[in-house]
Design a protein around this motif. Structure first.
Motif, mmCIF file in Angstrom:
data_model
loop_
_atom_site.group_PDB
_atom_site.id
_atom_site.type_symbol
_atom_site.label_atom_id
_atom_site.label_comp_id
_atom_site.label_asym_id
_atom_site.label_seq_id
_atom_site.Cartn_x
_atom_site.Cartn_y
_atom_site.Cartn_z
ATOM 1 N N LYS A 152 13.909 -4.010 8.640
ATOM 2 C CA LYS A 152 13.488 -5.175 7.653
ATOM 3 C C LYS A 152 12.018 -4.702 7.251
ATOM 4 O O LYS A 152 11.500 -4.061 8.026
ATOM 5 N N VAL A 153 11.478 -5.432 6.180
ATOM 6 C CA VAL A 153 10.347 -5.288 5.769
ATOM 7 C C VAL A 153 9.270 -6.225 6.765
ATOM 8 O O VAL A 153 9.673 -7.380 6.761
ATOM 9 N N GLY A 154 8.445 -5.503 7.234
ATOM 10 C CA GLY A 154 7.293 -6.308 8.071
ATOM 11 C C GLY A 154 5.913 -6.247 7.778
ATOM 12 O O GLY A 154 5.741 -5.269 6.507
ATOM 13 N N ILE A 155 5.140 -6.439 8.814
ATOM 14 C CA ILE A 155 3.541 -6.165 8.353
ATOM 15 C C ILE A 155 2.978 -5.273 9.369
ATOM 16 O O ILE A 155 3.342 -5.588 10.543
ATOM 17 N N ALA A 156 2.504 -4.115 8.939
ATOM 18 C CA ALA A 156 1.660 -3.195 9.818
ATOM 19 C C ALA A 156 0.332 -3.268 9.736
ATOM 20 O O ALA A 156 -0.314 -3.990 8.475
ATOM 21 N N LEU A 157 -0.666 -2.829 10.588
ATOM 22 C CA LEU A 157 -1.976 -2.950 10.591
ATOM 23 C C LEU A 157 -2.517 -1.351 10.590
ATOM 24 O O LEU A 157 -1.976 -0.646 11.322
ATOM 25 N N MET A 158 -3.599 -0.998 9.972
ATOM 26 C CA MET A 158 -4.506 -0.061 10.089
ATOM 27 C C MET A 158 -5.879 -0.233 10.599
ATOM 28 O O MET A 158 -6.446 -0.881 9.682
ATOM 29 N N ASP A 159 -6.220 0.139 11.456
ATOM 30 C CA ASP A 159 -7.658 0.216 12.267
ATOM 31 C C ASP A 159 -8.549 1.078 10.919
ATOM 32 O O ASP A 159 -8.333 2.523 11.378
ATOM 33 N N LEU A 160 -9.151 0.615 10.244
ATOM 34 C CA LEU A 160 -10.013 1.546 9.440
ATOM 35 C C LEU A 160 -11.215 2.330 10.279
ATOM 36 O O LEU A 160 -11.646 3.509 10.009
ATOM 37 N N ALA A 161 -11.596 1.939 11.413
ATOM 38 C CA ALA A 161 -12.471 2.725 12.286
ATOM 39 C C ALA A 161 -11.874 3.846 13.027
ATOM 40 O O ALA A 161 -12.507 4.930 13.060
ATOM 41 N N THR A 162 -10.664 3.573 13.393
ATOM 42 C CA THR A 162 -10.058 4.750 14.188
ATOM 43 C C THR A 162 -9.000 5.440 13.276
ATOM 44 O O THR A 162 -8.580 6.593 13.758
ATOM 45 N N GLY A 163 -8.549 4.925 12.300
ATOM 46 C CA GLY A 163 -7.379 5.186 11.473
ATOM 47 C C GLY A 163 -5.796 4.970 12.277
ATOM 48 O O GLY A 163 -4.805 5.403 11.790
ATOM 49 N N LYS A 164 -6.016 4.556 13.686
ATOM 50 C CA LYS A 164 -4.620 4.260 14.045
ATOM 51 C C LYS A 164 -3.920 3.013 13.378
ATOM 52 O O LYS A 164 -4.302 2.166 12.884
#
Length: 668
Positions: free
Chosen positions: A69-81
């Motif tokens: 299913k479509v969910g929400i993901a995060l990207m940490d802009l400092a680490t690229g994680k």
């Protein structure tokens, strides 16, 4: 139902590159496009609805997670994680917004019922809080439903909603909802008023503007101070409102609005609610309407406006932002570039670069470092070089009205006519087709069809007079505009008579049925996607669910005369159909009730017409789930390939000059 996720099994492809702001854009233009897998066009995007957190530390985005299913993901802009944040087990998450930099509020409906269930989640604690449930109308469960009125950007813990107090409650009004607990607190609306709606809150969550019906007038009312009663700012005939409230500036006194009092396409003006003084026009475009205003993150400055003619344009009041936009466009010259989100300090900007051939690439622009970094593509399966350009077109209708639209030709259309699909948009009033990437159009072009999208009279974007010209013209002049578009395309050698189909959704589905019934010799086949078949249903539906405003809409725009509704309802003229028709409906559709099909199918059977039907039990007004969506387009692909084939013996072509192409009638 909604749980945080600890692993991400399927991520979109990202670019780990950081490039200077002088980066160049993508090219375009292969002469011949190979047939791409259908899923390349209609599978869930790799990433969409990307937003920066206010503190600039994270990017949030919607993507298909390991749950399917479509969910929400995060990207940490400092680490690229990158990591998953949350998904729902039963439905896709359809939208979300940041509340401060620690909370996200998100929603999804049940089976396409368009009544969203809202949840919040803390980034740090990963705790999900239920804020509202989806209202399942067919089961009368009286959920504690919610419609978000304002996200309240400057309040990190509350949103403003319209809904009922709790499950089973009939106390339906406006509430402040605490996203940490789900608690609802009633909001002062400045005094009870019958037939009042479209409230606008100031930045403190206080209702300061609204519209109200009064007799044969519509009143636009304001509260000069937060504790004052509403007073009239303007009034217009009930069928011709010339104002549209937009939003408050940071001072909570300046209210931006669109006024059409002295401009057919509308002017941006500012109303001081404390003094009642209305500014002179701040901007107007005679060629197109304003799409939205551009402000600073804190609403203290008005940077500019976006408006559309054949393409999207900008007008800036702020020279710094004009220069910034020019620098971005110079760095990405082959795409249209939009600032989708900013950090609170506006030192980080999220940009989406897209075009008619490119679904888009997201970039983060770091103004402090002067660097532009690509973070991901909307759809990595689409190669812009293999897509087809969308050409703006203009022609004249039979009564002299100028009509605009877009033509997308397949790769083999340079030297000879090709099969054409007329693709009217939904609405019909207000929406329009825009220049830009359209997966549906590109899919059809990839399969060898030219696609003509006509902004028929009644469409938005071309001024009040143009939109009003579509009033009570269902199956009338709006349909004539589509017919005239077919004749124009034949005259331009884009296609030949006998090689034209019509396909549309919602009102476009109605237009497809109207094309098959009211102009039975014009099209070779038709595809009706969640289309209206009986005007008596849609007018009674709007009246019963949304009260006086929708009742007036039905009378003024659709038409409320019994004979008119009979004569313009395709269900009453199925006997005239000469061509195959593919139909598709969602059982839970809250806009075009399944009764439209239940009344239509017996007529197809009664008269022995060739038809196909798709009914998705867990879908509404359009198929949102990937499996249902891809199934529909696969069925449509097969249907068009069969009935648009000039060698198909089941279709008898009439003489070209007569523009007739009747199909043999046969039982389903």
């Amino acid at each position: 139902m909604h749980t945080p996720l600890k692993c991400l099994r399927l991520l979109p492809r990202f670019f780990a590159v950081s490039v200077a702001i002088l980066l160049t854009g993508l090219g375009r233009g292969a002469d011949k496009a190979p047939a791409l897998p259908l899923e390349a066009f209609f599978a869930e995007p790799d990433m969409r609805s990307v937003q920066l957190s206010p503190d600039g530390k994270y990017l949030a985005f919607l993507t298909t997670l390991g749950t399917g299913k479509v969910g929400i993901a995060l990207m940490d802009l400092a680490t690229g994680k990158m990591e998953p944040l949350v998904s729902a087990k039963d439905e896709n998450i359809k939208q979300y917004f940041w509340k401060g930099s620690d909370y996200i509020v998100y929603s999804g409906d049940l089976g396409g019922n368009e009544s969203p269930a809202y949840r919040s989640i803390s980034i740090n604690k990963r705790k999900v809080v239920e804020l509202s449930e989806s209202y399942r109308e067919r089961y009368s469960d009286m959920a504690n439903q919610a419609r978000v009125i304002d996200t309240l950007r400057f309040d990190p813990f509350h949103i403003l909603i319209e809904g009922n107090k709790s499950i089973g409650s009939y106390n339906f009004r406006y509430w402040l909802v605490d996203i940490r607990t789900g608690e609802r607190r009633s909001v002062d609306t400045g005094g009870y008023a019958v037939d009042a709606g479209n409230y606008v809150a100031d930045n403190n969550g206080i209702m300061r503007a609204r519209e109200r019906f009064s007799g044969d007038k519509i009143l636009f009312e304001i509260r000069p101070t937060p504790d004052a009663l509403f007073t009239k700012a303007a009034e217009f005939p009930i069928n011709d409102p010339l104002w549209e409230f937009l939003q408050f500036a940071a001072d909570n006194e300046t209210l931006y609005l669109i006024s059409k009092e002295h401009s057919d396409t509308g002017s941006l003006r500012a109303l001081n609610v404390r003094t009642g003084q209305l500014s002179p026009p701040l901007f107007n475009s005679p060629q197109g309407e304003i799409d939205r205003i551009i402000t600073s993150w804190d609403y203290t400055k008005l940077y500019g406006v976006m408006y559309s003619t054949e393409k999207t344009h900008y007008h800036f009041f702020d020279s710094h932002w004009a220069t910034l936009k020019a620098r971005v466009d110079a760095a990405l010259p082959k795409t249209e570039n939009y600032i989708a989100s900013t950090s609170q300090d506006e030192k980080l900007l999220l940009i989406i670069a897209t075009s008619d051939c490119d679904p888009g690439t997201y970039y983060v622009l770091d103004l402090a470092r002067g660097r532009l970094g690509a973070v991901g593509k909307v759809n990595h399966q689409i190669d812009p070089d293999k897509m087809r350009p969308m050409e703006p077109i203009v022609f004249t209708a039979r009564d002299g009205l100028t009509l605009h639209g877009y033509l997308t030709r397949p790769a083999n259309a340079n030297s000879h006519p090709v099969p054409l699909i007329i693709n009217p948009h939904g609405g019909p009033y207000g929406p329009r087709d825009y220049w830009g990437y359209d997966g549906e159009v590109q899919f059809l072009a990839n399969r060898g069809y030219a696609v003509l999208q006509i902004n028929y009279r009644g469409s938005g974007g071309y001024g009040t007079a143009f939109e009003n010209a579509g009033k009570r013209e269902w199956g009338g002049k709006m349909q004539d505009d589509l017919t005239d578009g077919v004749k124009w395309a034949i005259s331009q050698r884009i296609t030949d008579a006998g090689h034209v189909a019509i396909y549309g959704g919602s009102y476009g589905g109605y237009a497809a049925l109207a094309g098959a019934t009211f102009t039975p010799d014009l099209y070779r086949c038709a595809v009706n996607y969640v289309g209206v078949s009986d005007l008596t249903i849609i007018t009674s539906w709007s009246r019963s669910r949304f009260g006086r405003g929708s009742d007036l809409y039905a009378k003024e725009w659709i038409g409320d005369d019994a004979q008119y509704k009979h004569d313009h309802s395709p269900v009453n003229f199925v006997d005239r159909i000469k061509i195959p028709v593919l139909n598709a409906y969602g059982f839970n559709d809250p806009r075009v009730d399944i009764d439209h099909w239940k009344r239509l199918e017996p007529k197809f059977k009664q008269y022995g017409k060739t038809y196909e039907i798709i009914i998705e039990d867990n879908e509404g007004h359009g198929f949102r789930n990937e499996a249902a969506r891809t199934n529909f387009y696969r069925r449509m692909e097969t249907f068009l390939a069969k009935y648009m084939d000039a060698n198909d013996p089941s279709v008898r072509l009439a003489p070209v000059q007569a523009q007739e192409m009747p199909a043999k009638e046969k039982s389903n």
